[in-house]
Enzyme design. Structure first.
Site, short mmCIF file in Angstrom:
data_model
loop_
_atom_site.label_atom_id
_atom_site.label_comp_id
_atom_site.label_asym_id
_atom_site.label_seq_id
_atom_site.Cartn_x
_atom_site.Cartn_y
_atom_site.Cartn_z
N GLY A 101 0.82 -1.21 0.00
CA GLY A 101 0.00 0.00 0.00
C GLY A 101 0.86 1.26 0.00
O GLY A 101 0.52 2.26 -0.64
N SER A 102 1.98 1.21 0.70
CA SER A 102 2.86 2.38 0.76
C SER A 102 3.42 2.71 -0.62
O SER A 102 3.47 3.88 -1.01
CB SER A 102 4.03 2.13 1.73
N ASN A 110 -6.86 4.77 9.62
CA ASN A 110 -6.28 3.58 10.25
C ASN A 110 -6.19 3.67 11.76
O ASN A 110 -6.02 2.66 12.42
CB ASN A 110 -4.89 3.31 9.67
N GLN A 128 -7.39 0.84 4.22
CA GLN A 128 -8.21 0.32 5.33
C GLN A 128 -9.67 0.14 4.91
O GLN A 128 -10.38 -0.69 5.48
CB GLN A 128 -8.15 1.26 6.55
N SER A 139 -4.13 -2.68 -0.32
CA SER A 139 -3.05 -3.53 0.17
C SER A 139 -3.61 -4.89 0.57
O SER A 139 -4.69 -4.97 1.18
CB SER A 139 -2.41 -2.85 1.38
N HIS A 179 -2.49 -7.29 2.71
CA HIS A 179 -2.41 -7.89 4.06
C HIS A 179 -3.44 -7.33 5.04
O HIS A 179 -3.50 -7.77 6.18
CB HIS A 179 -0.98 -7.80 4.60
N THR A 238 9.58 -7.80 -12.07
CA THR A 238 8.85 -9.06 -12.25
C THR A 238 7.82 -9.21 -11.14
O THR A 238 8.14 -9.03 -9.96
CB THR A 238 9.85 -10.24 -12.23
N CYS A 286 2.62 1.45 12.43
CA CYS A 286 3.81 2.22 12.04
C CYS A 286 4.07 3.37 13.00
O CYS A 286 5.16 3.93 13.02
CB CYS A 286 3.72 2.71 10.60
N1 PLP Z 1 -2.51 3.38 4.21
C1 PLP Z 1 -3.16 3.04 5.33
C2 PLP Z 1 -4.41 3.78 5.68
C3 PLP Z 1 -2.69 2.00 6.14
O1 PLP Z 1 -3.34 1.68 7.26
C4 PLP Z 1 -1.50 1.33 5.75
C5 PLP Z 1 -0.92 0.28 6.60
O2 PLP Z 1 -1.12 0.23 7.78
C6 PLP Z 1 -0.87 1.72 4.55
C7 PLP Z 1 -1.40 2.75 3.81
C8 PLP Z 1 0.39 1.05 4.08
O3 PLP Z 1 0.13 -0.23 3.59
P1 PLP Z 1 1.32 -1.29 3.50
O4 PLP Z 1 1.53 -1.81 4.89
O5 PLP Z 1 0.82 -2.35 2.57
O6 PLP Z 1 2.49 -0.58 2.96
#
Ligand code: PLP
Length: 372
Positions: A68-69, A147, A177, A198, A200, A236, A319
């Site tokens: 997601g990042s 989040n 989220q 994302s 996970h 890849t 995080c």
């Molecule tokens: N954006 C939000 C709102 C999130 O909660 C998170 C992860 O906690 C992310 C982005 C980042 O996702 P990833 O952990 O897949 O990099």
């Protein structure tokens, strides 16, 4: 162990694990033209179709990324690069995930103007947004659901505000989220030009994400190389992780969403009216995240005490856990006392009502034992 931290990451679902086991055997490179490559490409195409279906998007509108990042960074830098001539302003909210707020700070240092819409009480200040839009913007980036607080932001109102302003800004949404957890599953594609998701957070594996890019919307690539993913994301593809993402998406259907809602309401009922706890429930929210405070017991003390009893919760986002930063909660308007004693409970497919009862009991016992 009772796990109430699915907003940080989820237990991989059975669908994800089975899809990954199958994909391990299909080891060709999807870009190769021989039969091993063609088999891998078929698997990749099927995964793309599954993720696209969950979004109600077209398969070619889904670009796989490493998380997601990365999706957020790709969206922000990719839009900024191509739209700088139009405007050097970006509008965002004051409670975005660091993978949105940090790239924006980088752009700010490079001379971009960033306007941050307040989100007091978990609600976007729409008058502020409309006023900012009247000054023009290259794009707007606002998350679907927060989040830390679970607040759900009104993305369709943001879209309407952009259209009303006539400024032509594009809309990116961090839907990490909110994906599959909001009641209208079409909300992302109906309103956004670009959106990040994302794997996970919905039962897939860590290290896999995707970007929805509406047909016709142009982004500058962020990772250059072999031109995979329609030239937008070289490298890849992680076929095992992507296949697991598709498996997770197919399993995380309305049953999981309604199960999570049931647990949310059940827990709110268990805790409502208890004098040891304050519930912070935004007017509009996703049901996977419940933020509470136990005044008099610091978050990390509660976390450790519950952990010793086999219960995993968090004090904010994973995080921010090691940095003690809870900026979304501060933007929400929590007082210092509430901030310092905040606990995030986040529900997942594997939780049961018995887990919720145990959590409520242990929270109360611990609060009474540790209160200063
Ligand atoms: N954006 C939000 C709102 C999130 O909660 C998170 C992860 O906690 C992310 C982005 C980042 O996702 P990833 O952990 O897949 O990099």
């Amino acid at each position: 162990m009772i796990y109430f931290d699915s907003a940080a990451t989820t237990h991989p679902s059975e669908g994800a694990v089975n899809a990954a086991k199958n994909a391990i055997e299909i080891y060709g490179n999807p870009s190769s033209v021989h039969s091993a490559g063609i088999n891998a490409k078929k698997l990749l195409d099927n995964a793309r179709k599954a993720v696209a279906k969950a979004l109600s998007a077209k398969p070619e509108e889904v670009i796989f990324t490493s998380c997601g990042s990365e999706s957020n960074n790709q969206a922000i830098f990719g839009l900024a690069k191509l739209r700088a001539r139009r405007s050097k302003r970006i509008i965002t909210s004051d409670s975005e995930h660091p993978s949105v707020s940090s790239p924006l700070s980088v752009l700010e240092d490079e001379g971009w103007e960033i306007a941050r819409v307040p989100t007091l009480g978990g609600k976007l200040d729409m008058d502020f947004l409309q006023a900012e839009l009247s000054k023009g913007a290259a794009f707007v980036t606002i998350m679907l659901a927060n989040n830390e607080t679970g607040a759900k932001y009104d993305i369709s109102a943001v879209r309407k505000a952009i259209d009303k302003s006539g400024c032509g800004a594009l809309l990116h949404c961090d839907a990490v989220q909110g994906f599959l957890k909001v009641s209208d599953k079409r909300e992302i594609v109906k309103n956004c030009d670009v959106a990040s998701i994302s794997a996970h957070k919905i039962g897939g594996f860590k290290g896999v994400g995707a970007l929805y890019v509406k047909s016709g919307v142009r982004l500058a690539p962020y990772i250059h190389g072999g031109g995979q993913e329609g030239g937008l994301r070289s490298g890849t593809e992680n076929l095992v992780g992507i296949s697991a993402f598709a498996g997770a998406v197919e399993e995380f259907d309305s049953n999981v969403t309604s199960h999570i809602s049931e647990l949310y309401n059940y827990t709110v009922n268990l805790l409502s009216g208890k004098d040891f706890v304050t519930l912070h429930i935004p007017e509009s929210h996703i049901d996977s995240i419940l933020l509470i405070s136990v005044p008099g017991v610091r978050s990390e003390v509660m976390l450790n005490a519950l952990n010793a009893l086999g219960i995993c919760v968090s004090a904010g986002s994973a995080c921010s856990a090691r940095k003690g930063v809870t900026h979304a909660m501060a933007s929400f308007g929590l007082s210092k006392e509430m901030l310092e004693s905040a606990v995030r409970i986040s529900f997942g497919a594997g939780n049961t009502k018995e887990d919720c009862i145990t959590l409520a009991e242990k929270l109360e016992e611990t609060a009474k034992r540790l209160k200063r």
